[in-house]
Each structure stands twice: as structure tokens, then as C-alpha cells.
Design a protein around this motif. Sequence first.
Motif, PDB file in Angstrom:
ATOM      1  N   LEU A  29      -8.135  -1.969  14.379  1.00 51.54           N
ATOM      2  CA  LEU A  29      -9.382  -2.524  14.879  1.00 51.54           C
ATOM      3  C   LEU A  29      -9.435  -3.960  14.385  1.00 51.54           C
ATOM      4  N   GLN A  30      -9.653  -4.914  15.316  1.00 51.24           N
ATOM      5  CA  GLN A  30      -9.630  -6.322  14.941  1.00 51.24           C
ATOM      6  C   GLN A  30     -10.858  -7.063  15.441  1.00 51.24           C
ATOM      7  N   TYR A  31     -11.300  -8.005  14.634  1.00 48.48           N
ATOM      8  CA  TYR A  31     -12.312  -8.975  15.013  1.00 48.48           C
ATOM      9  C   TYR A  31     -11.562 -10.277  15.265  1.00 48.48           C
ATOM     10  N   ARG A  32     -11.733 -10.853  16.443  1.00 50.59           N
ATOM     11  CA  ARG A  32     -11.032 -12.088  16.794  1.00 50.59           C
ATOM     12  C   ARG A  32     -12.038 -13.228  16.926  1.00 50.59           C
ATOM     13  N   THR A  33     -11.760 -14.336  16.264  1.00 49.53           N
ATOM     14  CA  THR A  33     -12.651 -15.493  16.321  1.00 49.53           C
ATOM     15  C   THR A  33     -12.296 -16.374  17.511  1.00 49.53           C
ATOM     16  N   LYS A  34     -13.171 -17.337  17.807  1.00 49.02           N
ATOM     17  CA  LYS A  34     -12.911 -18.240  18.924  1.00 49.02           C
ATOM     18  C   LYS A  34     -11.725 -19.164  18.650  1.00 49.02           C
ATOM     19  N   SER A  35     -11.342 -19.311  17.396  1.00 51.18           N
ATOM     20  CA  SER A  35     -10.174 -20.135  17.061  1.00 51.18           C
ATOM     21  C   SER A  35      -8.897 -19.303  16.955  1.00 51.18           C
ATOM     22  N   SER A  36      -8.929 -18.053  17.457  1.00 55.18           N
ATOM     23  CA  SER A  36      -7.772 -17.142  17.547  1.00 55.18           C
ATOM     24  C   SER A  36      -7.325 -16.526  16.229  1.00 55.18           C
ATOM     25  N   TRP A  37      -8.127 -16.596  15.192  1.00 51.84           N
ATOM     26  CA  TRP A  37      -7.829 -15.863  13.966  1.00 51.84           C
ATOM     27  C   TRP A  37      -8.240 -14.411  14.170  1.00 51.84           C
ATOM     28  N   HIS A  38      -7.498 -13.474  13.585  1.00 56.67           N
ATOM     29  CA  HIS A  38      -7.815 -12.048  13.673  1.00 56.67           C
ATOM     30  C   HIS A  38      -7.994 -11.507  12.258  1.00 56.67           C
ATOM     31  N   LEU A  39      -9.015 -10.680  12.080  1.00 58.19           N
ATOM     32  CA  LEU A  39      -9.237  -9.977  10.822  1.00 58.19           C
ATOM     33  C   LEU A  39      -9.566  -8.545  11.175  1.00 58.19           C
ATOM     34  N   GLY A  40      -8.858  -7.601  10.567  1.00 58.20           N
ATOM     35  CA  GLY A  40      -9.114  -6.214  10.933  1.00 58.20           C
ATOM     36  C   GLY A  40      -8.575  -5.222   9.932  1.00 58.20           C
ATOM     37  N   SER A  54       6.404  15.452   2.215  1.00 60.67           N
ATOM     38  CA  SER A  54       5.110  15.933   2.704  1.00 60.67           C
ATOM     39  C   SER A  54       4.628  15.053   3.859  1.00 60.67           C
ATOM     40  N   GLU A  55       3.610  15.535   4.570  1.00 63.03           N
ATOM     41  CA  GLU A  55       3.048  14.775   5.689  1.00 63.03           C
ATOM     42  C   GLU A  55       2.461  13.452   5.242  1.00 63.03           C
ATOM     43  N   SER A  56       1.999  13.376   4.017  1.00 65.39           N
ATOM     44  CA  SER A  56       1.339  12.162   3.547  1.00 65.39           C
ATOM     45  C   SER A  56       2.318  11.081   3.122  1.00 65.39           C
ATOM     46  N   ASP A  57       3.625  11.352   3.086  1.00 62.48           N
ATOM     47  CA  ASP A  57       4.582  10.330   2.683  1.00 62.48           C
ATOM     48  C   ASP A  57       4.462   9.110   3.583  1.00 62.48           C
ATOM     49  N   TYR A  58       4.356   7.942   2.953  1.00 66.78           N
ATOM     50  CA  TYR A  58       4.313   6.650   3.627  1.00 66.78           C
ATOM     51  C   TYR A  58       3.044   6.413   4.436  1.00 66.78           C
ATOM     52  N   ARG A  59       1.955   7.155   4.202  1.00 62.55           N
ATOM     53  CA  ARG A  59       0.666   6.853   4.830  1.00 62.55           C
ATOM     54  C   ARG A  59       0.257   5.461   4.363  1.00 62.55           C
ATOM     55  N   PHE A  60      -0.064   4.587   5.296  1.00 64.62           N
ATOM     56  CA  PHE A  60      -0.311   3.171   5.003  1.00 64.62           C
ATOM     57  C   PHE A  60      -1.588   2.736   5.698  1.00 64.62           C
ATOM     58  N   TYR A  61      -2.534   2.178   4.946  1.00 67.56           N
ATOM     59  CA  TYR A  61      -3.778   1.700   5.527  1.00 67.56           C
ATOM     60  C   TYR A  61      -4.269   0.495   4.746  1.00 67.56           C
ATOM     61  N   GLY A  62      -5.029  -0.375   5.429  1.00 73.15           N
ATOM     62  CA  GLY A  62      -5.527  -1.557   4.756  1.00 73.15           C
ATOM     63  C   GLY A  62      -6.083  -2.579   5.722  1.00 73.15           C
ATOM     64  N   ILE A  63      -5.954  -3.862   5.353  1.00 68.47           N
ATOM     65  CA  ILE A  63      -6.458  -4.948   6.176  1.00 68.47           C
ATOM     66  C   ILE A  63      -5.303  -5.754   6.757  1.00 68.47           C
ATOM     67  N   SER A  64      -5.604  -6.432   7.852  1.00 64.36           N
ATOM     68  CA  SER A  64      -4.616  -7.257   8.527  1.00 64.36           C
ATOM     69  C   SER A  64      -5.254  -8.592   8.892  1.00 64.36           C
ATOM     70  N   VAL A  65      -4.516  -9.684   8.684  1.00 62.84           N
ATOM     71  CA  VAL A  65      -4.989 -11.024   9.035  1.00 62.84           C
ATOM     72  C   VAL A  65      -3.914 -11.709   9.864  1.00 62.84           C
ATOM     73  N   ASN A  66      -4.323 -12.276  11.009  1.00 65.44           N
ATOM     74  CA  ASN A  66      -3.414 -13.043  11.859  1.00 65.44           C
ATOM     75  C   ASN A  66      -3.897 -14.487  11.911  1.00 65.44           C
ATOM     76  N   ALA A  67      -2.973 -15.433  11.702  1.00 66.50           N
ATOM     77  CA  ALA A  67      -3.265 -16.858  11.832  1.00 66.50           C
ATOM     78  C   ALA A  67      -2.442 -17.382  13.001  1.00 66.50           C
ATOM     79  N   PRO A  68      -3.069 -18.073  13.959  1.00 68.52           N
ATOM     80  CA  PRO A  68      -2.319 -18.564  15.120  1.00 68.52           C
ATOM     81  C   PRO A  68      -1.310 -19.633  14.733  1.00 68.52           C
TER      82      PRO A  68
END
Length: 130
Positions: A29-40, A54-68
Motif C-alpha cells: 500500500l503506497q501513498y504517492r506525492t505530487k513530486s512522485s515520491w512514494h511512502l508505504g 516452517s511457514e513463517s520462514d522469511y516472512r518480511f514486512y515493513g515500510i518502503s520509500v521510493n525516490a524518483p
Amino acid sequence: LFTIGHSQQIWIGPHVESTVAGMQYGANLQYRTKSSWHLGGFYQTSLFQQAGRSESDYRFYGISVNAPLIKSGKIIFYLNTRAGLVNKMFVVVVPGVETEIKIFKQVRISNLVSFRMSHPSILLKASIKI
């Protein structure tokens, strides 16, 4: 309450990533700004359970930031950083470069090449504006 302006947008979508530890799938899920930055935020887990793990091996979650970086027509290149937890134990920071292609006004596909678990990984993602 807050209002999202015309240029700020919320996008959601599924993704699949190939890592040295195997295939993983998830959503973002991402929020995109008018200057094309993404935070999610994102969540992903193993696509197939491997023998002895186990099924939980390598479960990965967190935040993501994109800079144009560069925009050319319907293609945009981003510098991406994902940071989060693996299996609720390990803090991980994953740098990468994402290439996004505009398919329709409200649909984009992208691939992300990053360096995860000391090896290259490839992530494919579809994004839909909500």
C-alpha cells in the motif's frame, strides 16, 4: 479527517519476489506525492513451504520509500529502500532500483531489482490507484 488532493494518491497491489531463499508473495500500500515520491508499507511471505522449514520462514514486512530518479514518457525509474522485520526477529534494509511502466491512468506495473540476503532479488508488482 484529511483530504487527499488531486496530485496525492493511494495505490495498492500484489507483488511476487524471487530471492535466494525462494519465491515470496505479498501486497503493498503506497501513498504517492505530487513530486512522485512514494511512502508505504508491505507484507510478504513464502510462496511454497520448503522441506524442514516452517511457514513463517522469511516472512518480511515493513515500510518502503521510493525516490524518483528519471522519468521518460510512461517509464519512471526510482531508487527504492525497503526496511522491516524478517520473522519478527531481524531488522533488514533492502536497497534497490525500481522501473515502473504506466499501463493505464490507474494501473502500473513495475519490477524492482534489489540486494537481499547478500544476493540479488527480483520483485514484480502491479499497482492500482484506489
